[in-house]
Enzyme design. Structure first.
Site, short mmCIF file in Angstrom:
data_model
loop_
_atom_site.label_atom_id
_atom_site.label_comp_id
_atom_site.label_asym_id
_atom_site.label_seq_id
_atom_site.Cartn_x
_atom_site.Cartn_y
_atom_site.Cartn_z
N GLU A 295 0.62 -1.07 -0.22
CA GLU A 295 -0.30 -0.15 0.13
C GLU A 295 0.66 0.99 0.25
OE1 GLU A 295 -3.42 2.07 2.99
OE2 GLU A 295 -2.40 0.42 3.41
N LYS B 238 -9.21 4.17 -2.61
CA LYS B 238 -9.46 3.44 -0.94
C LYS B 238 -10.71 4.05 -0.55
CE LYS B 238 -7.14 1.94 3.36
NZ LYS B 238 -5.87 1.50 4.39
N CYS C 34 -5.96 -2.70 2.01
CA CYS C 34 -5.24 -2.81 4.15
C CYS C 34 -6.80 -2.86 4.42
CB CYS C 34 -4.52 -1.93 4.05
SG CYS C 34 -3.87 -2.15 5.76
#
Length: 254
Positions: free
Chosen positions: A43, A111, A144
């Site tokens: 990430e 994200k 994540c």
């Protein structure tokens, strides 16, 4: 049919583009030599997850980072999926991009579930998920913390995803995510999850490693320890039929 996927777990480049691309070049070269379709990296690898000046370092989609990534994929004949800080006008996104072996962008994602006050102070959250074709497999990306939310995994499964590629920056002591959460979501939603973490330290963060490739029957196809690792697994395998779940068709809202 064989479908090898590679995963690279390494330390943060800590803001150095030269260090980042040298590490990616070596990882892609090795992954390509092993026949991988694509390589998944951590990430916000560009410029590094825990850097102090991410808004200033963020680059636009299609900018210099992307051009170098595309060239690397093309030169090695291996795709890459990687996280980066995306600048878009006044907004910064925690994003991931996928290039195929020809260097063509095939997927992009921002994200949705930002983690903790630091991420929320830096990034604007994304608001959508999508799937893309990866060598004939319907694939998607999460980043994540996203993969810990069942509704996102379920949404991608409903959209036909068979494979979720997850750049991550998971710190100690959260080893339960790769050991328990990722395999549970893989089996519950009937898909393969490739979870690529950092290792080592970056500023005040110590990463727990533990990158993993989990199959639709929760089998662990490959797993890393706490240090640098290049993993590869052929995800084209027949899962244990006794372990195939039917939650997508059995679900009843209450």
């Amino acid at each position: 049919m064989s479908f090898p996927i590679a995963l690279w777990q390494g330390p943060s480049p800590e803001g150095s583009d030269d260090r980042a691309f040298a590490a990616l070049d070596a990882a892609l070269r090795a992954a390509a030599a092993l026949g991988a379709i694509t390589l998944v990296a951590p990430e916000a690898y560009l410029p590094g997850y825990n850097q102090p000046d991410i808004p200033a370092r963020a680059q636009p989609r299609g900018g210099p980072w992307h051009q170098r990534l595309a060239a690397l994929a093309r030169s090695h004949g291996c795709g890459i999926v990687i996280g980066y800080a995306e600048g878009d006008g006044d907004h910064v996104y925690n994003s991931a991009v996928a290039f195929d072996a020809s260097g063509r962008e095939i997927g992009h994602y921002r994200k949705v579930q930002l983690f903790g006050p630091r991420e929320k102070s830096i990034y604007t959250p994304g608001d959508t998920v999508s799937t893309f074709d990866l060598g004939g497999i319907r694939a998607a990306m999460l980043i994540c913390y996203d993969v810990e939310f069942a509704h996102l995994t379920r949404k991608l499964a409903e959209e036909g995803a068979d494979l979720i590629l997850v750049p991550t920056a998971n710190p100690e002591p959260n080893t339960h995510v790769s050991r328990l959460v990722v395999p549970a979501h893989a089996i519950n939603h009937g898909l393969t999850i490739v979870y690529a973490n950092y290792c080592g330290t970056e500023g005040d963060i110590t990463y727990c490693g533990g990158s993993v490739i989990a199959a639709p029957d929760a089998a662990i196809l490959a797993a890393a320890g706490p240090g640098p690792a290049l993993l590869i697994a052929d995800i084209d395998r027949q899962p244990d039929p006794a372990l195939i779940q039917t939650q997508l068709t059995d679900f009843r809202p209450v």
